[in-house]
Scaffold this motif. Structure first.
Motif, PDB file in Angstrom:
ATOM      1  N   ASN A 172       0.826  -1.200   0.000  1.00 42.46           N
ATOM      2  CA  ASN A 172       0.000   0.000   0.000  1.00 42.46           C
ATOM      3  C   ASN A 172       0.865   1.257   0.000  1.00 42.46           C
ATOM      4  OD1 ASN A 172       0.537  -0.839   2.855  1.00 42.46           O
ATOM      5  ND2 ASN A 172      -0.424   1.123   3.266  1.00 42.46           N
ATOM      6  N   VAL A 173       0.318   2.345  -0.504  1.00 44.38           N
ATOM      7  CA  VAL A 173       1.062   3.597  -0.639  1.00 44.38           C
ATOM      8  C   VAL A 173       1.249   4.243   0.727  1.00 44.38           C
ATOM      9  CG1 VAL A 173       1.034   5.910  -1.641  1.00 44.38           C
ATOM     10  CG2 VAL A 173       0.248   3.953  -2.987  1.00 44.38           C
ATOM     11  N   GLN A 174       2.501   4.594   1.027  1.00 46.24           N
ATOM     12  CA  GLN A 174       2.841   5.213   2.300  1.00 46.24           C
ATOM     13  C   GLN A 174       2.990   6.729   2.201  1.00 46.24           C
ATOM     14  OE1 GLN A 174       3.006   3.474   5.158  1.00 46.24           O
ATOM     15  NE2 GLN A 174       2.503   1.614   4.053  1.00 46.24           N
ATOM     16  N   ALA A 175       3.355   7.232   1.020  1.00 41.73           N
ATOM     17  CA  ALA A 175       3.574   8.666   0.864  1.00 41.73           C
ATOM     18  C   ALA A 175       3.403   9.047  -0.602  1.00 41.73           C
ATOM     19  CB  ALA A 175       4.966   9.058   1.362  1.00 41.73           C
ATOM     20  N   LEU A 176       2.996  10.310  -0.811  1.00 40.75           N
ATOM     21  CA  LEU A 176       2.733  10.837  -2.144  1.00 40.75           C
ATOM     22  C   LEU A 176       3.173  12.293  -2.171  1.00 40.75           C
ATOM     23  CD1 LEU A 176       1.178  10.364  -4.920  1.00 40.75           C
ATOM     24  CD2 LEU A 176      -0.810  11.343  -3.755  1.00 40.75           C
ATOM     25  N   GLN A 177       3.997  12.669  -3.166  1.00 39.19           N
ATOM     26  CA  GLN A 177       4.505  14.032  -3.194  1.00 39.19           C
ATOM     27  C   GLN A 177       4.965  14.408  -4.602  1.00 39.19           C
ATOM     28  OE1 GLN A 177       7.348  14.938  -0.083  1.00 39.19           O
ATOM     29  NE2 GLN A 177       8.332  16.508  -1.316  1.00 39.19           N
ATOM     30  N   PHE A 178       4.676  15.654  -5.007  1.00 42.05           N
ATOM     31  CA  PHE A 178       5.196  16.184  -6.261  1.00 42.05           C
ATOM     32  C   PHE A 178       6.620  16.679  -6.058  1.00 42.05           C
ATOM     33  CE2 PHE A 178       0.694  16.414  -7.182  1.00 42.05           C
ATOM     34  CZ  PHE A 178       0.606  16.255  -8.557  1.00 42.05           C
ATOM     35  N   SER A 179       7.404  16.640  -7.127  1.00 44.44           N
ATOM     36  CA  SER A 179       8.708  17.281  -7.092  1.00 44.44           C
ATOM     37  C   SER A 179       8.496  18.791  -7.016  1.00 44.44           C
ATOM     38  CB  SER A 179       9.518  16.923  -8.340  1.00 44.44           C
ATOM     39  OG  SER A 179       8.882  17.424  -9.506  1.00 44.44           O
ATOM     40  N   SER A 180       9.523  19.521  -6.600  1.00 48.36           N
ATOM     41  CA  SER A 180       9.389  20.963  -6.439  1.00 48.36           C
ATOM     42  C   SER A 180       9.085  21.666  -7.758  1.00 48.36           C
ATOM     43  CB  SER A 180      10.662  21.551  -5.820  1.00 48.36           C
ATOM     44  OG  SER A 180      11.790  21.256  -6.634  1.00 48.36           O
ATOM     45  N   SER A 181       9.533  21.083  -8.868  1.00 47.17           N
ATOM     46  CA  SER A 181       9.256  21.667 -10.181  1.00 47.17           C
ATOM     47  C   SER A 181       7.879  21.283 -10.705  1.00 47.17           C
ATOM     48  CB  SER A 181      10.324  21.216 -11.182  1.00 47.17           C
ATOM     49  OG  SER A 181      10.284  19.810 -11.347  1.00 47.17           O
ATOM     50  N   GLY A 182       7.270  20.261 -10.099  1.00 47.09           N
ATOM     51  CA  GLY A 182       5.961  19.816 -10.528  1.00 47.09           C
ATOM     52  C   GLY A 182       5.970  18.903 -11.734  1.00 47.09           C
ATOM     53  N   ASP A 183       7.154  18.509 -12.210  1.00 43.41           N
ATOM     54  CA  ASP A 183       7.208  17.684 -13.415  1.00 43.41           C
ATOM     55  C   ASP A 183       7.255  16.190 -13.122  1.00 43.41           C
ATOM     56  OD1 ASP A 183       9.744  17.582 -12.390  1.00 43.41           O
ATOM     57  OD2 ASP A 183      10.762  18.234 -14.221  1.00 43.41           O
ATOM     58  N   GLU A 184       7.305  15.817 -11.826  1.00 45.75           N
ATOM     59  CA  GLU A 184       7.267  14.412 -11.448  1.00 45.75           C
ATOM     60  C   GLU A 184       6.410  14.236 -10.197  1.00 45.75           C
ATOM     61  OE1 GLU A 184      11.065  12.625 -10.876  1.00 45.75           O
ATOM     62  OE2 GLU A 184      11.644  12.765 -12.987  1.00 45.75           O
ATOM     63  N   LEU A 185       5.812  13.048 -10.088  1.00 39.96           N
ATOM     64  CA  LEU A 185       5.080  12.653  -8.898  1.00 39.96           C
ATOM     65  C   LEU A 185       5.797  11.464  -8.296  1.00 39.96           C
ATOM     66  CD1 LEU A 185       2.441  13.004  -7.170  1.00 39.96           C
ATOM     67  CD2 LEU A 185       1.428  11.249  -8.652  1.00 39.96           C
ATOM     68  N   LEU A 186       6.087  11.518  -6.994  1.00 34.47           N
ATOM     69  CA  LEU A 186       6.780  10.434  -6.309  1.00 34.47           C
ATOM     70  C   LEU A 186       5.793   9.668  -5.444  1.00 34.47           C
ATOM     71  CD1 LEU A 186       9.060  12.528  -7.036  1.00 34.47           C
ATOM     72  CD2 LEU A 186      10.338  11.541  -5.136  1.00 34.47           C
ATOM     73  N   VAL A 187       5.829   8.347  -5.564  1.00 38.75           N
ATOM     74  CA  VAL A 187       4.916   7.477  -4.823  1.00 38.75           C
ATOM     75  C   VAL A 187       5.747   6.443  -4.080  1.00 38.75           C
ATOM     76  CG1 VAL A 187       2.965   5.895  -4.968  1.00 38.75           C
ATOM     77  CG2 VAL A 187       3.150   7.783  -6.602  1.00 38.75           C
ATOM     78  N   GLN A 188       5.553   6.349  -2.777  1.00 38.45           N
ATOM     79  CA  GLN A 188       6.289   5.379  -1.979  1.00 38.45           C
ATOM     80  C   GLN A 188       5.378   4.258  -1.526  1.00 38.45           C
ATOM     81  OE1 GLN A 188       7.530   6.473   1.933  1.00 38.45           O
ATOM     82  NE2 GLN A 188       9.070   4.865   2.074  1.00 38.45           N
ATOM     83  N   GLY A 189       5.717   3.016  -1.937  1.00 39.38           N
ATOM     84  CA  GLY A 189       5.126   1.808  -1.391  1.00 39.38           C
ATOM     85  C   GLY A 189       6.262   1.047  -0.733  1.00 39.38           C
ATOM     86  N   ARG A 190       6.533  -0.184  -1.204  1.00 36.58           N
ATOM     87  CA  ARG A 190       7.754  -0.860  -0.764  1.00 36.58           C
ATOM     88  C   ARG A 190       8.973  -0.231  -1.422  1.00 36.58           C
ATOM     89  NH1 ARG A 190       4.685  -5.834  -1.579  1.00 36.58           N
ATOM     90  NH2 ARG A 190       3.916  -6.582   0.421  1.00 36.58           N
TER      91      ARG A 190
END
Length: 207
Positions: A172-190
């Motif tokens: 399951n997803v533990q964290a969700l965050q955009f990069s500071s430039s907004g050109d990438e989305l970071l998703v943390q699971g395992r």
């Protein structure tokens, strides 16, 4: 709480006290104690909270309701927001406008315009619990994830769907965050996966 270096993908643990305004935090109320300095809930009630980037508002969710407070005067903005299903699992403020997003266990995401009186719009976003929400740096887009790991991207102004993606199995997803430039989305699971904006295509190998 985990943060990432966008250059090498390394993860770093930080305490909740270090989180900047606008990022959501989770807390558990201890028996017999006040759950928050702004509002009290029954002992043991799970809380989600977030502070607006300008520091003016704090949102606190418990059960199926969300209370929004003026931080300066320690006063509620109005009646609790309660248009969502069973339990609110995620909160995030827009960095550019008085807009609050919330996600709940029935898979819906709500967008709340905090102009008086607050107005809400619900989106049937996920088949499983909507457990993370995050705004892009310009406030134009909202990302959300379901408990099963699916990702959705929305127009923050209209609630229209912009893109969807399903990461490789990874918990399951533990964290969700955009990069500071907004050109990438970071998703943390395992692992941590990067997704290119605005089409949600993979931007590199999981780390």
């Amino acid at each position: 709480r985990t943060t990432w270096d966008l250059g090498d993908g390394r993860a770093t643990e930080v305490s909740l006290a270090e989180l900047p305004p606008g990022m959501a935090a989770t807390a558990e109320a201890s028996p017999g104690a006040a759950a928050s300095s702004l509002t009290e809930k029954p002992a043991g009630a799970p809380l989600k909270s977030a502070v607006s980037p300008d520091g003016k508002y704090r949102a606190v969710a418990s059960g199926d309701s969300v209370e929004v407070w003026h931080v300066a005067g320690d006063e509620p903005l109005g009646a609790p927001l309660s248009a969502q299903g069973p339990v609110v699992r995620a909160l995030a403020f827009s960095p550019r406008q008085p807009l609050l997003a919330s996600g709940s266990t029935d898979g819906t995401v709500a967008l709340w315009d905090l102009s008086l009186p607050p107005l809400g719009r619900e989106i049937s976003a996920h088949r499983t619990s909507a457990n993370r929400v995050a705004f892009s740096p310009d406030g134009m887009q909202l990302a959300s994830t379901g408990y099963s790991g699916d990702i959705a991207l929305w127009d923050a102004a209209t609630g229209d769907s912009l893109a969807q993606a399903t990461p490789p199995p990874g918990g399951n997803v533990q964290a969700l965050q955009f990069s500071s430039s907004g050109d990438e989305l970071l998703v943390q699971g395992r692992s941590v996966t990067r997704w290119r904006m605005p089409d949600l295509k993979p931007a590199g190998r999981p780390v």
